[in-house]
Design a protein around this motif. Structure first.
Motif, PDB file in Angstrom:
ATOM      1  N   MET A 103     -20.323  -4.666  49.639  1.00  7.72           N
ATOM      2  CA  MET A 103     -20.214  -5.298  48.325  1.00  7.72           C
ATOM      3  C   MET A 103     -19.445  -4.431  47.339  1.00  7.72           C
ATOM      4  SD  MET A 103     -21.610  -8.317  48.225  1.00  7.72           S
ATOM      5  CE  MET A 103     -22.126  -8.653  46.546  1.00  7.72           C
ATOM      6  N   THR A 104     -19.030  -3.244  47.766  1.00  8.77           N
ATOM      7  CA  THR A 104     -18.294  -2.376  46.847  1.00  8.77           C
ATOM      8  C   THR A 104     -17.013  -3.054  46.382  1.00  8.77           C
ATOM      9  OG1 THR A 104     -19.187  -0.427  47.936  1.00  8.77           O
ATOM     10  CG2 THR A 104     -17.241  -0.118  46.573  1.00  8.77           C
ATOM     11  N   GLY A 105     -16.281  -3.693  47.294  1.00 11.35           N
ATOM     12  CA  GLY A 105     -15.054  -4.367  46.922  1.00 11.35           C
ATOM     13  C   GLY A 105     -15.297  -5.495  45.942  1.00 11.35           C
ATOM     14  N   THR A 106     -16.357  -6.246  46.142  1.00 13.25           N
ATOM     15  CA  THR A 106     -16.688  -7.333  45.224  1.00 13.25           C
ATOM     16  C   THR A 106     -17.045  -6.788  43.857  1.00 13.25           C
ATOM     17  OG1 THR A 106     -17.462  -8.718  47.048  1.00 13.25           O
ATOM     18  CG2 THR A 106     -18.224  -9.289  44.841  1.00 13.25           C
ATOM     19  N   GLY A 107     -17.821  -5.716  43.825  1.00 15.15           N
ATOM     20  CA  GLY A 107     -18.181  -5.117  42.544  1.00 15.15           C
ATOM     21  C   GLY A 107     -16.959  -4.658  41.777  1.00 15.15           C
ATOM     22  N   ALA A 108     -16.022  -3.999  42.469  1.00 18.05           N
ATOM     23  CA  ALA A 108     -14.810  -3.527  41.812  1.00 18.05           C
ATOM     24  C   ALA A 108     -13.965  -4.698  41.323  1.00 18.05           C
ATOM     25  CB  ALA A 108     -14.008  -2.659  42.781  1.00 18.05           C
ATOM     26  N   ALA A 109     -13.905  -5.771  42.109  1.00 18.58           N
ATOM     27  CA  ALA A 109     -13.130  -6.937  41.701  1.00 18.58           C
ATOM     28  C   ALA A 109     -13.693  -7.554  40.428  1.00 18.58           C
ATOM     29  CB  ALA A 109     -13.117  -7.962  42.832  1.00 18.58           C
ATOM     30  N   TYR A 110     -15.019  -7.626  40.325  1.00 20.47           N
ATOM     31  CA  TYR A 110     -15.625  -8.192  39.110  1.00 20.47           C
ATOM     32  C   TYR A 110     -15.580  -7.204  37.941  1.00 20.47           C
ATOM     33  CZ  TYR A 110     -17.045 -12.654  40.996  1.00 20.47           C
ATOM     34  OH  TYR A 110     -17.026 -13.942  41.511  1.00 20.47           O
ATOM     35  N   ASP A 111     -15.622  -5.913  38.224  1.00 21.96           N
ATOM     36  CA  ASP A 111     -15.400  -4.935  37.153  1.00 21.96           C
ATOM     37  C   ASP A 111     -14.069  -5.208  36.454  1.00 21.96           C
ATOM     38  OD1 ASP A 111     -17.747  -3.527  37.532  1.00 21.96           O
ATOM     39  OD2 ASP A 111     -16.826  -1.900  38.677  1.00 21.96           O
ATOM     40  N   ALA A 112     -13.043  -5.507  37.246  1.00 21.29           N
ATOM     41  CA  ALA A 112     -11.687  -5.665  36.710  1.00 21.29           C
ATOM     42  C   ALA A 112     -11.539  -6.895  35.824  1.00 21.29           C
ATOM     43  CB  ALA A 112     -10.681  -5.725  37.853  1.00 21.29           C
ATOM     44  N   VAL A 113     -12.381  -7.906  36.027  1.00 21.92           N
ATOM     45  CA  VAL A 113     -12.239  -9.153  35.257  1.00 21.92           C
ATOM     46  C   VAL A 113     -13.460  -9.428  34.393  1.00 21.92           C
ATOM     47  CG1 VAL A 113     -10.721 -10.155  37.011  1.00 21.92           C
ATOM     48  CG2 VAL A 113     -13.189 -10.602  37.126  1.00 21.92           C
ATOM     49  N   ALA A 114     -14.327  -8.443  34.220  1.00 18.20           N
ATOM     50  CA  ALA A 114     -15.623  -8.692  33.574  1.00 18.20           C
ATOM     51  C   ALA A 114     -15.476  -9.286  32.179  1.00 18.20           C
ATOM     52  CB  ALA A 114     -16.440  -7.399  33.526  1.00 18.20           C
ATOM     53  N   SER A 115     -14.629  -8.719  31.347  1.00 20.42           N
ATOM     54  CA  SER A 115     -14.496  -9.215  29.973  1.00 20.42           C
ATOM     55  C   SER A 115     -13.975 -10.641  29.941  1.00 20.42           C
ATOM     56  CB  SER A 115     -13.589  -8.293  29.169  1.00 20.42           C
ATOM     57  OG  SER A 115     -14.179  -7.016  29.018  1.00 20.42           O
ATOM     58  N   LEU A 116     -12.960 -10.938  30.760  1.00 24.89           N
ATOM     59  CA  LEU A 116     -12.419 -12.291  30.819  1.00 24.89           C
ATOM     60  C   LEU A 116     -13.454 -13.260  31.359  1.00 24.89           C
ATOM     61  CD1 LEU A 116     -10.066 -14.288  30.595  1.00 24.89           C
ATOM     62  CD2 LEU A 116      -9.333 -13.554  32.884  1.00 24.89           C
ATOM     63  N   TYR A 117     -14.173 -12.851  32.396  1.00 24.57           N
ATOM     64  CA  TYR A 117     -15.215 -13.701  32.974  1.00 24.57           C
ATOM     65  C   TYR A 117     -16.261 -14.047  31.926  1.00 24.57           C
ATOM     66  CZ  TYR A 117     -18.686 -15.341  36.365  1.00 24.57           C
ATOM     67  OH  TYR A 117     -19.586 -16.101  37.072  1.00 24.57           O
ATOM     68  N   ALA A 118     -16.713 -13.045  31.181  1.00 25.88           N
ATOM     69  CA  ALA A 118     -17.723 -13.287  30.147  1.00 25.88           C
ATOM     70  C   ALA A 118     -17.198 -14.252  29.087  1.00 25.88           C
ATOM     71  CB  ALA A 118     -18.146 -11.965  29.511  1.00 25.88           C
ATOM     72  N   GLU A 119     -15.938 -14.085  28.711  1.00 29.61           N
ATOM     73  CA  GLU A 119     -15.334 -14.963  27.704  1.00 29.61           C
ATOM     74  C   GLU A 119     -15.269 -16.407  28.190  1.00 29.61           C
ATOM     75  OE1 GLU A 119     -10.980 -15.516  25.493  1.00 29.61           O
ATOM     76  OE2 GLU A 119     -11.508 -13.593  26.413  1.00 29.61           O
ATOM     77  N   ILE A 156     -29.739  -8.521  37.850  1.00 29.17           N
ATOM     78  CA  ILE A 156     -29.185  -7.490  38.732  1.00 29.17           C
ATOM     79  C   ILE A 156     -27.772  -7.911  39.105  1.00 29.17           C
ATOM     80  CG2 ILE A 156     -29.394  -6.353  40.990  1.00 29.17           C
ATOM     81  CD1 ILE A 156     -32.404  -6.925  40.870  1.00 29.17           C
ATOM     82  N   ASP A 157     -26.849  -6.971  39.089  1.00 33.23           N
ATOM     83  CA  ASP A 157     -25.479  -7.282  39.503  1.00 33.23           C
ATOM     84  C   ASP A 157     -24.847  -6.041  40.119  1.00 33.23           C
ATOM     85  OD1 ASP A 157     -23.496  -9.811  38.701  1.00 33.23           O
ATOM     86  OD2 ASP A 157     -22.421  -7.957  39.169  1.00 33.23           O
ATOM     87  N   VAL A 158     -23.936  -6.268  41.063  1.00 32.88           N
ATOM     88  CA  VAL A 158     -23.247  -5.165  41.728  1.00 32.88           C
ATOM     89  C   VAL A 158     -22.142  -4.576  40.856  1.00 32.88           C
ATOM     90  CG1 VAL A 158     -21.516  -6.598  42.891  1.00 32.88           C
ATOM     91  CG2 VAL A 158     -22.335  -4.495  43.992  1.00 32.88           C
ATOM     92  N   SER A 159     -21.735  -5.303  39.817  1.00 32.56           N
ATOM     93  CA  SER A 159     -20.670  -4.848  38.919  1.00 32.56           C
ATOM     94  C   SER A 159     -21.252  -4.113  37.721  1.00 32.56           C
ATOM     95  CB  SER A 159     -19.843  -6.046  38.437  1.00 32.56           C
ATOM     96  OG  SER A 159     -19.045  -5.702  37.314  1.00 32.56           O
ATOM     97  N   GLY A 160     -20.928  -2.844  37.597  1.00 28.15           N
ATOM     98  CA  GLY A 160     -21.399  -2.078  36.447  1.00 28.15           C
ATOM     99  C   GLY A 160     -20.847  -2.596  35.135  1.00 28.15           C
ATOM    100  N   GLU A 161     -19.609  -3.091  35.147  1.00 30.25           N
ATOM    101  CA  GLU A 161     -19.024  -3.638  33.925  1.00 30.25           C
ATOM    102  C   GLU A 161     -19.752  -4.903  33.491  1.00 30.25           C
ATOM    103  OE1 GLU A 161     -16.703  -2.351  31.947  1.00 30.25           O
ATOM    104  OE2 GLU A 161     -16.638  -0.579  33.219  1.00 30.25           O
ATOM    105  N   MET A 162     -20.128  -5.739  34.434  1.00 26.91           N
ATOM    106  CA  MET A 162     -20.893  -6.933  34.098  1.00 26.91           C
ATOM    107  C   MET A 162     -22.247  -6.560  33.492  1.00 26.91           C
ATOM    108  SD  MET A 162     -19.380  -9.852  34.676  1.00 26.91           S
ATOM    109  CE  MET A 162     -18.208 -10.723  35.726  1.00 26.91           C
ATOM    110  N   ILE A 163     -22.892  -5.562  34.056  1.00 28.00           N
ATOM    111  CA  ILE A 163     -24.189  -5.137  33.536  1.00 28.00           C
ATOM    112  C   ILE A 163     -24.040  -4.612  32.107  1.00 28.00           C
ATOM    113  CG2 ILE A 163     -26.010  -3.398  33.786  1.00 28.00           C
ATOM    114  CD1 ILE A 163     -26.296  -5.811  35.655  1.00 28.00           C
ATOM    115  N   ALA A 164     -22.984  -3.862  31.841  1.00 27.45           N
ATOM    116  CA  ALA A 164     -22.754  -3.361  30.490  1.00 27.45           C
ATOM    117  C   ALA A 164     -22.576  -4.507  29.503  1.00 27.45           C
ATOM    118  CB  ALA A 164     -21.536  -2.443  30.475  1.00 27.45           C
ATOM    119  N   LEU A 165     -21.819  -5.531  29.886  1.00 27.97           N
ATOM    120  CA  LEU A 165     -21.619  -6.686  29.010  1.00 27.97           C
ATOM    121  C   LEU A 165     -22.921  -7.459  28.812  1.00 27.97           C
ATOM    122  CD1 LEU A 165     -18.202  -7.977  30.368  1.00 27.97           C
ATOM    123  CD2 LEU A 165     -18.615  -6.945  28.134  1.00 27.97           C
TER     124      LEU A 165
END
Length: 206
Positions: free
Chosen positions: A1-17, A72-81
């Protein structure tokens, strides 16, 4: 899941928006979430874990329906948001394949379109984790990409590789991992969506 977490880290702000208010446009999903919350509250056996919570919008919606809920989420950026948007709720970074939760400690597990990125061979491992952390009689609400092929099919998801499952096939996999199906919902794509959506409600067998 590391690759998935990194992929969602990269788009976290846009995804949240784009998706933080998406439930306002999804009446069928809201109805099933309300039914899920009612079942969890009636069971009275623990909180709900929103696994793959993203920016926390579903976590907050579920908490507003009554059950104690955390994400719970594998993306640290998502958790921060999620923590920024919902400071009164609890969020933690973690993998659905290795949940840092005690056996039988939950009344409900939400996994709305978070297992779609798991290769088919790993999906039973996630279901085994959900079964482990749920109390007997606790409920699982699973969201998935619904397809027609009898075997899971990889699709071109915009963030990370994902898989479609025939509703009957994923329901059978859930049953083989210790759950009894309660009901399911399938709907066609809305404007802007590319895939059919499936929702499966199941109960952990004793």
């Amino acid at each position: 899941m590391t690759g998935t977490g990194a992929a969602y880290d990269a788009v976290a702000s846009l995804y949240a928006e784009l998706f933080s208010d998406v439930l306002t446009t999804l009446p069928l999903e809201r109805a099933l979430l309300a039914a899920f919350a009612e079942l969890v509250l009636a069971h009275g056996a623990g909180p709900v874990a929103d696994i793959g919570c993203g920016p926390g919008h579903v976590t907050a919606h579920m908490r507003a329906l009554g059950p104690e809920t955390f994400g719970i989420d594998v993306s640290g950026e998502m958790i921060a948001l999620a923590r920024q948007a919902h400071p009164g709720l609890r969020f933690a970074e973690g993998s659905m394949l290795e949940l840092d939760l005690a056996d039988g400690s939950l009344g409900g597990v939400l996994a709305l379109f978070s297992t779609i990125h798991l290769p088919p061979r790993q999906l039973p491992l996630a279901f085994a984790q959900f079964h482990r952390v749920l109390s007997p009689g606790g409920h699982l609400l699973l969201g998935f990409l619904a397809g027609d092929d009898p075997l899971p099919r990889e699709v071109d998801h915009k963030v990370a590789p994902a898989y479609e499952w025939a509703p009957g096939a994923i329901a059978e996999l859930v049953r083989r991992n210790g759950f009894a199906e309660v009901g399911r919902l399938e709907r066609e794509p809305h404007d802007g969506e590319r895939f059919r959506s499936g929702l499966l409600l199941a109960r952990r067998r004793a």
